[in-house]
Design a protein around this motif. Structure first.
Motif, PDB file in Angstrom:
ATOM      1  N   LEU A  68       0.835  -1.211   0.000  1.00 40.75           N
ATOM      2  CA  LEU A  68       0.000   0.000   0.000  1.00 40.75           C
ATOM      3  C   LEU A  68       0.861   1.249   0.000  1.00 40.75           C
ATOM      4  O   LEU A  68       1.987   1.241   0.494  1.00 40.75           O
ATOM      5  N   SER A  69       0.278   2.334  -0.514  1.00 42.55           N
ATOM      6  CA  SER A  69       0.915   3.640  -0.330  1.00 42.55           C
ATOM      7  C   SER A  69       0.693   4.056   1.119  1.00 42.55           C
ATOM      8  O   SER A  69      -0.174   3.492   1.816  1.00 42.55           O
ATOM      9  N   LEU A  70       1.426   5.069   1.579  1.00 40.04           N
ATOM     10  CA  LEU A  70       1.228   5.528   2.955  1.00 40.04           C
ATOM     11  C   LEU A  70      -0.185   6.086   3.139  1.00 40.04           C
ATOM     12  O   LEU A  70      -0.842   5.845   4.154  1.00 40.04           O
ATOM     13  N   THR A  71      -0.666   6.819   2.140  1.00 38.10           N
ATOM     14  CA  THR A  71      -2.023   7.359   2.244  1.00 38.10           C
ATOM     15  C   THR A  71      -3.031   6.221   2.303  1.00 38.10           C
ATOM     16  O   THR A  71      -3.993   6.262   3.083  1.00 38.10           O
ATOM     17  N   GLY A  72      -2.800   5.193   1.499  1.00 35.42           N
ATOM     18  CA  GLY A  72      -3.696   4.036   1.520  1.00 35.42           C
ATOM     19  C   GLY A  72      -3.663   3.344   2.873  1.00 35.42           C
ATOM     20  O   GLY A  72      -4.704   2.928   3.405  1.00 35.42           O
ATOM     21  N   LEU A  73      -2.472   3.235   3.452  1.00 35.26           N
ATOM     22  CA  LEU A  73      -2.350   2.596   4.773  1.00 35.26           C
ATOM     23  C   LEU A  73      -3.074   3.435   5.833  1.00 35.26           C
ATOM     24  O   LEU A  73      -3.790   2.898   6.678  1.00 35.26           O
ATOM     25  N   ALA A 237      17.125   3.756  12.380  1.00 37.49           N
ATOM     26  CA  ALA A 237      15.942   3.095  11.808  1.00 37.49           C
ATOM     27  C   ALA A 237      14.701   3.372  12.648  1.00 37.49           C
ATOM     28  O   ALA A 237      13.609   3.600  12.114  1.00 37.49           O
ATOM     29  N   ALA A 238      14.871   3.375  13.994  1.00 38.73           N
ATOM     30  CA  ALA A 238      13.708   3.624  14.865  1.00 38.73           C
ATOM     31  C   ALA A 238      13.174   5.032  14.613  1.00 38.73           C
ATOM     32  O   ALA A 238      11.960   5.256  14.579  1.00 38.73           O
ATOM     33  N   MET A 239      14.074   5.991  14.447  1.00 35.84           N
ATOM     34  CA  MET A 239      13.648   7.377  14.268  1.00 35.84           C
ATOM     35  C   MET A 239      13.120   7.626  12.852  1.00 35.84           C
ATOM     36  O   MET A 239      12.242   8.458  12.646  1.00 35.84           O
ATOM     37  N   GLU A 240      13.644   6.832  11.889  1.00 33.34           N
ATOM     38  CA  GLU A 240      13.263   7.023  10.489  1.00 33.34           C
ATOM     39  C   GLU A 240      11.758   6.825  10.285  1.00 33.34           C
ATOM     40  O   GLU A 240      11.121   7.572   9.551  1.00 33.34           O
ATOM     41  N   GLY A 241      11.224   5.813  10.989  1.00 35.41           N
ATOM     42  CA  GLY A 241       9.807   5.505  10.786  1.00 35.41           C
ATOM     43  C   GLY A 241       8.865   6.331  11.636  1.00 35.41           C
ATOM     44  O   GLY A 241       7.643   6.193  11.544  1.00 35.41           O
ATOM     45  N   ILE A 242       9.406   7.249  12.446  1.00 41.14           N
ATOM     46  CA  ILE A 242       8.558   7.894  13.451  1.00 41.14           C
ATOM     47  C   ILE A 242       7.529   8.846  12.824  1.00 41.14           C
ATOM     48  O   ILE A 242       6.387   8.938  13.283  1.00 41.14           O
ATOM     49  N   ASP A 243       7.920   9.546  11.737  1.00 49.52           N
ATOM     50  CA  ASP A 243       6.962  10.472  11.116  1.00 49.52           C
ATOM     51  C   ASP A 243       5.765   9.707  10.564  1.00 49.52           C
ATOM     52  O   ASP A 243       4.611  10.127  10.708  1.00 49.52           O
ATOM     53  N   ILE A 244       6.071   8.572   9.945  1.00 52.78           N
ATOM     54  CA  ILE A 244       4.990   7.765   9.377  1.00 52.78           C
ATOM     55  C   ILE A 244       4.091   7.250  10.498  1.00 52.78           C
ATOM     56  O   ILE A 244       2.861   7.291  10.407  1.00 52.78           O
ATOM     57  N   ALA A 245       4.723   6.807  11.599  1.00 49.18           N
ATOM     58  CA  ALA A 245       3.929   6.318  12.741  1.00 49.18           C
ATOM     59  C   ALA A 245       3.006   7.421  13.256  1.00 49.18           C
ATOM     60  O   ALA A 245       1.846   7.168  13.605  1.00 49.18           O
ATOM     61  N   ARG A 246       3.488   8.659  13.275  1.00 48.74           N
ATOM     62  CA  ARG A 246       2.657   9.772  13.762  1.00 48.74           C
ATOM     63  C   ARG A 246       1.486  10.040  12.818  1.00 48.74           C
ATOM     64  O   ARG A 246       0.375  10.360  13.261  1.00 48.74           O
ATOM     65  N   VAL A 247       1.737   9.925  11.530  1.00 46.31           N
ATOM     66  CA  VAL A 247       0.646  10.086  10.560  1.00 46.31           C
ATOM     67  C   VAL A 247      -0.422   9.014  10.804  1.00 46.31           C
ATOM     68  O   VAL A 247      -1.630   9.292  10.781  1.00 46.31           O
ATOM     69  N   ILE A 317       7.681  17.985  10.423  1.00 40.69           N
ATOM     70  CA  ILE A 317       6.876  19.054  11.014  1.00 40.69           C
ATOM     71  C   ILE A 317       5.388  18.817  10.722  1.00 40.69           C
ATOM     72  O   ILE A 317       4.537  18.933  11.620  1.00 40.69           O
ATOM     73  N   ALA A 318       5.094  18.432   9.492  1.00 42.26           N
ATOM     74  CA  ALA A 318       3.686  18.156   9.145  1.00 42.26           C
ATOM     75  C   ALA A 318       3.133  17.029  10.015  1.00 42.26           C
ATOM     76  O   ALA A 318       1.991  17.094  10.489  1.00 42.26           O
ATOM     77  N   ALA A 319       3.943  16.000  10.272  1.00 42.87           N
ATOM     78  CA  ALA A 319       3.472  14.871  11.083  1.00 42.87           C
ATOM     79  C   ALA A 319       3.294  15.294  12.540  1.00 42.87           C
ATOM     80  O   ALA A 319       2.355  14.863  13.217  1.00 42.87           O
ATOM     81  N   TYR A 364       0.339   9.394  24.049  1.00 38.96           N
ATOM     82  CA  TYR A 364       1.669   8.906  24.436  1.00 38.96           C
ATOM     83  C   TYR A 364       2.395   8.174  23.302  1.00 38.96           C
ATOM     84  O   TYR A 364       3.612   8.256  23.219  1.00 38.96           O
ATOM     85  N   VAL A 365       1.632   7.423  22.502  1.00 37.18           N
ATOM     86  CA  VAL A 365       2.299   6.544  21.527  1.00 37.18           C
ATOM     87  C   VAL A 365       3.018   7.348  20.447  1.00 37.18           C
ATOM     88  O   VAL A 365       2.566   8.419  20.062  1.00 37.18           O
ATOM     89  N   ASP A 366       4.137   6.810  20.002  1.00 43.52           N
ATOM     90  CA  ASP A 366       4.923   7.392  18.909  1.00 43.52           C
ATOM     91  C   ASP A 366       5.278   8.860  19.132  1.00 43.52           C
ATOM     92  O   ASP A 366       5.205   9.691  18.216  1.00 43.52           O
ATOM     93  N   GLY A 367       5.677   9.156  20.350  1.00 39.87           N
ATOM     94  CA  GLY A 367       6.091  10.513  20.704  1.00 39.87           C
ATOM     95  C   GLY A 367       4.946  11.236  21.399  1.00 39.87           C
ATOM     96  O   GLY A 367       3.893  11.470  20.791  1.00 39.87           O
TER      97      GLY A 367
END
Ligand SMILES: Cc1cc2nc3c(=O)[nH]c(=O)nc-3n(C[C@H](O)[C@H](O)[C@H](O)COP(=O)(O)OP(=O)(O)OC[C@H]3O[C@@H](n4cnc5c(N)ncnc54)[C@H](O)[C@@H]3O)c2cc1C
Length: 382
Positions: A68-73, A237-247, A317-319, A364-367
């Motif tokens: 999936l795309s991120l938007t799709g996810l 790697a943990a920090m790389e995925g954090i923006d996506i997790a916030r979205v 910043i957007a996330a 609390y989750v993901d920051g």
């Protein structure tokens, strides 16, 4: 551009969103209160999610995933969270791990773990947080010491989503304290190895279906092949995925708030008071209008951040804006929806009390919310 334009999604995205919607409404809805009442991991939901192809959402089709795309996810998770946040968050943690294994693991780990993660026969968990370390993730103290061609893991991880039943663990551990965050490596291994000790699930205000607990490593021996990311790469790697997790957390908030608004509007159109409908009282109308505005703004911030990240641009910043805003207005908005329903708003014969408790956990989750302010204020002031 309309950020919610369905044309931004692929055919595969559309199919997954519809599948998630149907599954959540037909399967999860009637069981979610039971998992909460029994305070246990929603294991049947995870098994069923695998059968509905919801466990390999970020894995390429070449590895039998849905790609999936991120938007799709984000839209897929919005649908699931509109029915139950805990089940959606279980799937976020699992799918993020499956995606990371598909992207980053070497041949040995891929062939051992990826097929089971994708078809849902194994459940994954991500272990970064510790009893004494949360936001300041670089300070983790679980220790991985090399012993010949093995590693020995010692220490405790806390707040492990899926932890009570996970089959595969992705564990962040310090290999050399002198190196700080550059000493952090990641290990991927089976949860039934000797030296892995799980606590029972936490007693929480809600969200028990996500099976959060602590996991202790007591001289847990791992083969060299369990090294998933070398020292220096683990933290990155943990920090790389954090923006996506916030979205994704933001999208899940949109789902909960949407259901709450739908439930409240249906109720007030039906309920009579003082010779008319509750829906005719201006105070009720305006309160729900405010929730609708917050929902609209939440969706725009969420899908703007999703689109930025999907294009490979810096979405930090957007996330952060999306996560801070969505979590705040969701908790407040669900409470408003419960208020306009009177005391019936507080009854557990609809999803709102469950969503209200879950909305607290989203802070609390993901920051935590304040960490979003750290990111936003840094962009303004540094
Ligand atoms: C339901 C749930 C599921 C979770 N699942 C997982 C999981 O699967 N894996 C995992 O590794 N973790 C998981 N976590 C843990 C989560 O990532 C942490 O809760 C989060 O990182 C915050 O850490 P903390 O709770 O220890 O708060 P702390 O870091 O102790 O912070 C306490 C307070 O201080 C504030 N604060 C901290 N630093 C600053 C600062 N620099 N400036 C201003 N304020 C600050 C925080 O915002 C917070 O309000 C989960 C948490 C929950 C609630």
């Amino acid at each position: 551009m309309n950020l919610l334009d369905p044309k931004l999604l692929s055919e595969s995205d559309h199919r997954s969103i519809q599948r998630a919607h149907d599954w959540a409404v037909q399967y999860v809805a009637e069981r979610a209160e039971t998992w909460e009442a029994e305070r246990r991991f929603a294991s049947e939901a995870f098994k069923s999610a695998g059968e509905h192809r919801l466990t390999g959402l970020l894995v390429p089709t070449a590895d039998l995933g849905e790609e999936l795309s991120l938007t799709g996810l984000a839209r897929t998770l919005e649908e699931i969270a509109s029915v139950d946040f805990a089940v959606a968050f279980t799937l976020v943690c699992h799918n993020n791990l499956a995606g990371a294994v598909a992207r980053n693991a070497g041949e040995h780990l891929r062939s051992n773990f990826l097929p089971g993660l994708v078809d849902g026969s194994s459940l994954g968990a991500f272990l970064l947080t510790e009893p004494d370390v949360g936001s300041d993730a670089a300070a983790i103290s679980v220790r991985a010491a090399q012993d010949g061609d093995e590693w020995i893991l010692n220490g405790v991880k806390s707040w492990v989503t899926n932890g009570t039943e996970a089959d595969v663990l992705s564990v962040y551990a310090q290999t050399d304290e002198a190196l700080g965050h550059k000493g952090i490596a990641t290990f991927l291994f089976e949860a039934d190895r000797p030296g892995v000790i799980r606590t029972p699930p936490y007693e929480l205000l809600g969200g028990h279906g996500l099976g959060a607990n602590s996991i202790k490593f007591d001289n847990c021996r791992l083969p060299q092949e369990a090294l998933f990311m070398e020292a220096g790469e683990g933290f990155h790697a943990a920090m790389e995925g954090i923006d996506i997790a916030r979205v994704l957390v933001s999208a899940m908030c949109c789902g909960m708030l949407r259901t709450s608004l739908e439930t409240a509007t249906t109720y007030v159109k039906d309920r009579k008071a003082f010779g008319g409908r509750l829906a005719d009282l201006q105070s009720i109308r305006f309160q729900l209008a405010d929730v609708a505005t917050d929902l609209e703004a939440s969706r725009l911030l969420t899908f703007q951040a999703a689109k930025i990240a999907q294009e490979g641009l810096d979405a930090s910043i957007a996330a952060a804006h999306a996560k801070k805003f969505c979590t705040r207005v969701t908790e407040k908005g669900i409470a408003t929806c419960m208020q306009v329903m009177g005391a019936n708003g507080a009854k557990r014969d609809h999803a709102l009390p469950r969503h209200l408790a879950a909305s607290r956990l989203t802070h609390y989750v993901d920051g935590a919310t304040e960490i979003q302010d750290v990111v936003i204020s840094r962009s303004l002031l540094d």
